[in-house]
Design an enzyme around this catalytic site. Structure first.
Site, short mmCIF file in Angstrom:
data_model
loop_
_atom_site.label_atom_id
_atom_site.label_comp_id
_atom_site.label_asym_id
_atom_site.label_seq_id
_atom_site.Cartn_x
_atom_site.Cartn_y
_atom_site.Cartn_z
N GLU A 172 8.39 6.66 0.68
CA GLU A 172 8.27 5.45 1.49
C GLU A 172 8.30 4.21 0.61
O GLU A 172 7.85 4.24 -0.54
CB GLU A 172 6.94 5.47 2.26
CG GLU A 172 7.13 5.46 3.76
CD GLU A 172 5.80 5.33 4.49
OE1 GLU A 172 5.83 4.79 5.60
OE2 GLU A 172 4.77 5.78 3.96
N PHE A 173 8.84 3.13 1.15
CA PHE A 173 8.91 1.82 0.48
C PHE A 173 9.72 1.88 -0.81
O PHE A 173 9.54 1.09 -1.71
CB PHE A 173 7.50 1.27 0.20
CG PHE A 173 6.62 1.25 1.41
CD1 PHE A 173 6.93 0.44 2.50
CD2 PHE A 173 5.51 2.08 1.49
CE1 PHE A 173 6.13 0.43 3.64
CE2 PHE A 173 4.71 2.09 2.63
CZ PHE A 173 5.03 1.26 3.70
N ARG A 174 10.61 2.88 -0.90
CA ARG A 174 11.50 3.04 -2.06
C ARG A 174 10.74 3.29 -3.36
O ARG A 174 11.21 2.99 -4.45
CB ARG A 174 12.48 1.87 -2.18
CG ARG A 174 13.25 1.63 -0.87
CD ARG A 174 14.52 0.86 -1.03
NE ARG A 174 15.51 1.48 -1.88
CZ ARG A 174 16.28 2.52 -1.56
NH1 ARG A 174 16.16 3.10 -0.39
NH2 ARG A 174 17.16 2.99 -2.41
N LEU A 175 9.55 3.88 -3.22
CA LEU A 175 8.74 4.23 -4.40
C LEU A 175 9.06 5.68 -4.78
O LEU A 175 8.20 6.55 -4.82
CB LEU A 175 7.25 4.04 -4.11
CG LEU A 175 6.87 2.63 -3.65
CD1 LEU A 175 5.39 2.57 -3.28
CD2 LEU A 175 7.19 1.62 -4.74
N HIS A 176 10.33 5.92 -5.05
CA HIS A 176 10.84 7.27 -5.27
C HIS A 176 10.30 7.88 -6.56
O HIS A 176 9.82 7.18 -7.45
CB HIS A 176 12.37 7.25 -5.32
CG HIS A 176 13.00 6.48 -4.22
ND1 HIS A 176 12.69 6.68 -2.89
CD2 HIS A 176 13.94 5.50 -4.25
CE1 HIS A 176 13.41 5.86 -2.14
NE2 HIS A 176 14.17 5.13 -2.95
#
Length: 195
Positions: A172-176
């Site tokens: 989520e939120f591009r917190l890959h």
């Protein structure tokens, strides 16, 4: 040779993708380069992954085959968007032709119409009309009628022997999360990458 930890991680993800209902879980993007440096990519199907690397099959005389002959360095990418928050596996390395016996064994396992198609298709060449192709299929069906279809000499497999494999896990939120493995000689090392 792929480190067992890398191969195990990949095979578990592939099993998850198969169980998820993905229609083509073995689909992978294969990027190649031609003699002038022009990059091309297309989807091919993974047929096996083992300690040697990732295997696929094609027509050696196709555009892809010519590019692999000129520059065997390739990049692969699997994308399973339905897993978790999305998963990608990237690999880079050298594509090497499989031994004829390995290609023969896989070819023998293919459905007969696919075997005939390997003879009939002049892959990547201009096709004047669909009827021409259908006539070629009929010609080879007749030629092999009552006989086993042998592997065409222009068709076979490659194994991509990676020197880099990256596992990308969407969040989520591009917190890959990204885990990259690099091979130096026979030694593999891993590191985390910023997303």
């Amino acid at each position: 040779m792929l480190k067992s930890e890398i191969l195990d991680t990949f095979l578990k993800l592939l099993d998850e993708a198969r169980a998820s209902g993905d229609r083509e879980p073995t689909a992978m993007n294969l990027a190649t380069v031609d003699g002038s440096g022009r990059v091309a990519s297309r989807i091919v199907l993974l047929k096996e992954a083992d300690e040697r690397g990732f295997r696929f099959y094609t027509n050696y005389e196709s555009d892809k085959g010519g590019q692999l002959e000129a520059h065997p360095q390739v990049a692969l990418c699997f994308h399973w968007k339905q897993l978790r928050e999305g998963v990608q596996v990237r690999a880079e390395g050298v594509a090497r032709k499989l031994l004829a016996e390995e290609s023969d064994a896989y070819f023998a396992s293919r459905p007969r119409p696919s075997q005939i198609g390997a003879w009939a298709s002049l892959q990547s060449q201009t096709l004047p009309d669909r009827t021409t192709f259908e006539q070629r299929v009929a010609r080879y069906e007749q030629q092999f009628e009552g006989h086993e279809v042998t592997r065409p000499p222009h068709w076979g497999g490659y194994v991509v022997e990676p020197d880099m494999v990256e596992f990308w896990y969407g969040a989520e939120f591009r917190l890959h999360e990204r885990v990259r493995w690099d091979r130096h000689g026979q030694t593999w090392t891993s590191r985390l990458l910023y997303p």
